[in-house]
Write an enzyme that holds these catalytic residues in place. Structure first.
Site, PDB file in Angstrom:
ATOM      1  N   ARG A 125       0.871  -1.188   0.000  1.00 45.29           N
ATOM      2  CA  ARG A 125       0.000   0.000   0.000  1.00 45.29           C
ATOM      3  C   ARG A 125       0.895   1.222   0.000  1.00 45.29           C
ATOM      4  O   ARG A 125       1.725   1.386   0.890  1.00 45.29           O
ATOM      5  CB  ARG A 125      -0.906  -0.002   1.239  1.00 45.29           C
ATOM      6  CG  ARG A 125      -2.131   0.940   1.111  1.00 45.29           C
ATOM      7  CD  ARG A 125      -2.880   1.097   2.414  1.00 45.29           C
ATOM      8  NE  ARG A 125      -2.087   1.836   3.353  1.00 45.29           N
ATOM      9  CZ  ARG A 125      -1.960   1.544   4.654  1.00 45.29           C
ATOM     10  NH1 ARG A 125      -2.604   0.534   5.187  1.00 45.29           N
ATOM     11  NH2 ARG A 125      -1.181   2.275   5.432  1.00 45.29           N
ATOM     12  N   LYS A 305      12.458   2.906   5.088  1.00 44.53           N
ATOM     13  CA  LYS A 305      12.560   4.343   4.818  1.00 44.53           C
ATOM     14  C   LYS A 305      13.900   4.671   4.159  1.00 44.53           C
ATOM     15  O   LYS A 305      13.988   5.586   3.338  1.00 44.53           O
ATOM     16  CB  LYS A 305      12.398   5.127   6.121  1.00 44.53           C
ATOM     17  CG  LYS A 305      10.966   5.509   6.469  1.00 44.53           C
ATOM     18  CD  LYS A 305      10.187   4.534   7.170  1.00 44.53           C
ATOM     19  CE  LYS A 305       8.779   4.927   7.505  1.00 44.53           C
ATOM     20  NZ  LYS A 305       7.962   3.762   7.884  1.00 44.53           N
ATOM     21  N   LYS A 364      12.861  10.350  10.564  1.00 45.98           N
ATOM     22  CA  LYS A 364      12.262   9.006  10.584  1.00 45.98           C
ATOM     23  C   LYS A 364      13.295   7.909  10.824  1.00 45.98           C
ATOM     24  O   LYS A 364      14.246   7.783  10.062  1.00 45.98           O
ATOM     25  CB  LYS A 364      11.591   8.716   9.227  1.00 45.98           C
ATOM     26  CG  LYS A 364      10.451   9.635   8.886  1.00 45.98           C
ATOM     27  CD  LYS A 364       9.692   9.097   7.683  1.00 45.98           C
ATOM     28  CE  LYS A 364       8.449   9.908   7.425  1.00 45.98           C
ATOM     29  NZ  LYS A 364       7.618   9.284   6.366  1.00 45.98           N
ATOM     30  N   GLY A 369       4.487   1.132  11.665  1.00 44.91           N
ATOM     31  CA  GLY A 369       3.407   0.989  12.640  1.00 44.91           C
ATOM     32  C   GLY A 369       2.986   2.274  13.321  1.00 44.91           C
ATOM     33  O   GLY A 369       2.088   2.274  14.152  1.00 44.91           O
TER      34      GLY A 369
HETATM   35  P1  ADP Z   1       4.930   4.346   9.656  1.00 43.43           P
HETATM   36  O1  ADP Z   1       5.711   3.299   8.948  1.00 43.43           O
HETATM   37  O2  ADP Z   1       5.164   4.378  11.105  1.00 43.43           O
HETATM   38  O3  ADP Z   1       3.480   4.325   9.262  1.00 43.43           O
HETATM   39  P2  ADP Z   1       5.058   6.831   8.155  1.00 43.43           P
HETATM   40  O4  ADP Z   1       6.174   7.263   7.332  1.00 43.43           O
HETATM   41  O5  ADP Z   1       3.842   6.397   7.423  1.00 43.43           O
HETATM   42  O6  ADP Z   1       5.573   5.712   9.151  1.00 43.43           O
HETATM   43  O7  ADP Z   1       4.669   7.996   9.155  1.00 43.43           O
HETATM   44  C1  ADP Z   1       3.632   7.871  10.107  1.00 43.43           C
HETATM   45  C2  ADP Z   1       2.688   9.053  10.000  1.00 43.43           C
HETATM   46  O8  ADP Z   1       3.419  10.275  10.180  1.00 43.43           O
HETATM   47  C3  ADP Z   1       2.016   9.196   8.652  1.00 43.43           C
HETATM   48  O9  ADP Z   1       0.830   8.431   8.620  1.00 43.43           O
HETATM   49  C4  ADP Z   1       1.754  10.684   8.570  1.00 43.43           C
HETATM   50  O10 ADP Z   1       0.582  11.011   9.279  1.00 43.43           O
HETATM   51  C5  ADP Z   1       2.929  11.279   9.311  1.00 43.43           C
HETATM   52  N1  ADP Z   1       4.001  11.631   8.360  1.00 43.43           N
HETATM   53  C6  ADP Z   1       4.982  10.824   7.918  1.00 43.43           C
HETATM   54  N2  ADP Z   1       5.772  11.449   7.037  1.00 43.43           N
HETATM   55  C7  ADP Z   1       5.295  12.693   6.916  1.00 43.43           C
HETATM   56  C8  ADP Z   1       5.678  13.834   6.137  1.00 43.43           C
HETATM   57  N3  ADP Z   1       6.729  13.783   5.336  1.00 43.43           N
HETATM   58  N4  ADP Z   1       4.939  14.947   6.265  1.00 43.43           N
HETATM   59  C9  ADP Z   1       3.881  15.002   7.089  1.00 43.43           C
HETATM   60  N5  ADP Z   1       3.471  13.973   7.842  1.00 43.43           N
HETATM   61  C10 ADP Z   1       4.159  12.822   7.763  1.00 43.43           C
END
Ligand code: ADP
Ligand code: MG
Length: 474
Positions: A125, A305, A364, A369
């Site tokens: 996804r 990442k 990050k 999760g």
């Molecule tokens: P995970 O693998 O923990 O889901 P994500 O990269 O999806 O990690 O980040 C978790 C959440 O943080 C995302 O669902 C989003 O809400 C927020 N987020 C992540 N990256 C960004 C970004 N570049 N800008 C704004 N919000 C972000």
């Protein structure tokens, strides 16, 4: 993007009545989670949190996200097959991040022994937010791609009926008809079924690696049900069960409780806390087997990442997808700014910029999760602490996406309906199956919209922050 439901969100009494109807419809449709008090039992369940109204999404962005999904499938597949790229990309990260190092170790062991299966199944996804441009328009920017345990494909097929219901109650039948039908779990099951078929043993099972405490069981059952309808049987087991009762025969065929396994589908194993030493052993056994793994460890690594950040380097997509300039252009258009924190000048500069403008970046680690990223002042403190240490290579920096907030009403069990300023994250589910060098299936199979109040920087539905939603195309 315009708010959409403006005056409807002001009438508190009407909202309460609508919320009662919406919740009952959600329960009737099966938009369900187990409770946090009883995460291992279905005796008492509740509804998964959701928005009262669908949120407005620009049709062109929705179409763009669908159009690029097959490219992302190809890209993930290409990365997972490219051992040299993975090794080089992750070399600094695995020195400092034990979890990624452990996965990488299994990857190396499997390569050394020789990969036992020629069929590969990817269920992923790709998640996006809508960056607000200076001119007021919005751009589709990828947040991340999930290559393991990508969830909510099951519940996402049940929420359109709830939002149609709400709009129909309001007499908005034309609007209700605009809500897209969606059935990701069916598409995900089709991928698993194809892999099962290519494995070629009529009595073999699908092994779903499950967690002991699983609140999101109904989401998983949706896929199991689709498989059973095709006469494919799923057995749910934990890593611990694999340790105790899993075995390989001399051809590395996998058996669980004496039953042959054609496909292993992981809904566990994406966080450090999922692994004891014994569970790592179980993961290795599964990876060594000739069952089709979804995902295999290389594909899980392709979803880190760090890989995402390296893919954004100029020229990298061209190397991984040679002769496909149109796919490369579609992919690159969705990339936000991504910056390596490896030791050296490039990383130093990224750190200086992030400390100077903390609201423009996200820090990050290599985690999945939700709830692991650092923002604002917390990010600055972490960068100050990390900047002279090699530990910084286990993180990446990302440009922070700033969508235009809008109003919606959030519904959660145990809380009153709450109107809030929100932002959304759109996910597109992708499925591919490869046999040897032949791509047998490459599709998009549906979407997921999650919405959260703007005060939460991080976190998904499982983390208790975002709620399920539907795009209302405009
Ligand atoms: P995970 O693998 O923990 O889901 P994500 O990269 O999806 O990690 O980040 C978790 C959440 O943080 C995302 O669902 C989003 O809400 C927020 N987020 C992540 N990256 C960004 C970004 N570049 N800008 C704004 N919000 C972000
Ligand atoms: Mg995410």
């Amino acid at each position: 993007m315009a708010t959409g439901w403006g005056s409807l969100l002001q009438d508190e009494q009407q909202l309460e009545e609508l919320a009662r109807q919406a919740v009952d419809r959600a329960l009737a449709e099966g938009v369900l989670l187990r409770t946090s008090q009883e995460p291992s039992s279905s005796d008492v369940v509740s509804y998964a949190p959701f928005t009262l109204f669908p949120s407005l999404v620009t049709s062109a962005l929705l179409e763009q996200a669908y159009a690029v999904q097959m490219d992302f499938n190809l890209l993930v597949d290409a990365v997972s097959q490219n051992a040299a790229f993975l090794e080089q990309t992750l070399s600094s990260t695995i020195k400092r991040d034990n979890f990624t190092a452990h996965l990488f170790d299994i990857h190396k062991q499997v390569l050394k022994e020789g990969v036992a299966q020629t069929v590969f199944l990817g269920l992923n996804r790709s998640d996006y937010m809508f960056q607000r441009n200076a001119d007021g328009s919005a751009a589709l920017k990828q947040i991340e791609i999930n290559t393991i345990s990508a969830s909510f494909g099951g519940l996402a097929s049940r929420t359109p009926a709830v939002h149609r219901h709400v709009l129909n109650v309001l007499g908005k039948t034309k609007e209700a008809a605009k809500i897209l039908s969606n059935n990701p779990s069916k598409g995900l099951a089709m991928g698993i079924a194809k892999a099962w078929e290519l494995y070629g043993s009529a009595n073999a099972r699908v092994l779903l690696i499950a967690q002991e405490k699983e609140r999101n069981i109904f989401d998983q059952r949706a896929i199991e049900n689709e498989l059973l309808a095709r006469n494919i049987h799923v057995i749910r087991r934990k890593f611990e069960d694999v340790s105790e009762k899993g075995s390989l025969d001399q051809d590395r065929r996998l058996f669980m409780d004496g039953q042959e396994v054609a496909v292993v589908y992981f809904r566990d194993g994406y966080m450090p806390s999922h692994y004891s030493l014994q569970n790592w052993e179980a993961r290795l056994l599964l990876e060594r087997s000739c069952a089709v793994k979804c995902p295999d460890v290389a594909t899980q690594l392709a979803g880190t990442k760090k890989v995402q950040q390296e893919l954004s380097r100029s020229g990298m997509l061209e190397v991984l997808l040679p002769g496909q300039p149109e796919a490369v252009a579609r992919l690159r258009a969705t990339f936000a700014g991504l910056y390596s924190l490896d030791m050296g000048e490039e990383g130093d500069q990224a750190i200086t910029e992030a400390i100077a403008a903390p609201n423009c970046f996200v820090l990050k680690p290599q985690r999945e999760g939700g709830g692991n990223n650092l923002y604002g002042e917390e990010m600055v403190q972490a960068l100050e602490r990390l900047k002279d240490s090699e530990e910084r290579a286990s993180y990446i920096l990302m440009e922070k996406i700033e969508p235009e907030p809008f109003e919606n009403c959030l519904l959660r069990p145990g809380s009153p309906a709450r109107v809030a300023q929100c932002i959304s994250e759109l996910g597109i589910f992708g499925v591919y199956v490869r046999q040897g060098k032949t791509l047998v299936m490459n599709k998009h199979v549906g979407h997921l919209l999650r919405t959260k109040a703007i005060e939460h920087a991080d976190g998904g539905v499982a983390a208790g922050v975002a709620v399920l939603d539907n795009p209302y195309p405009v």
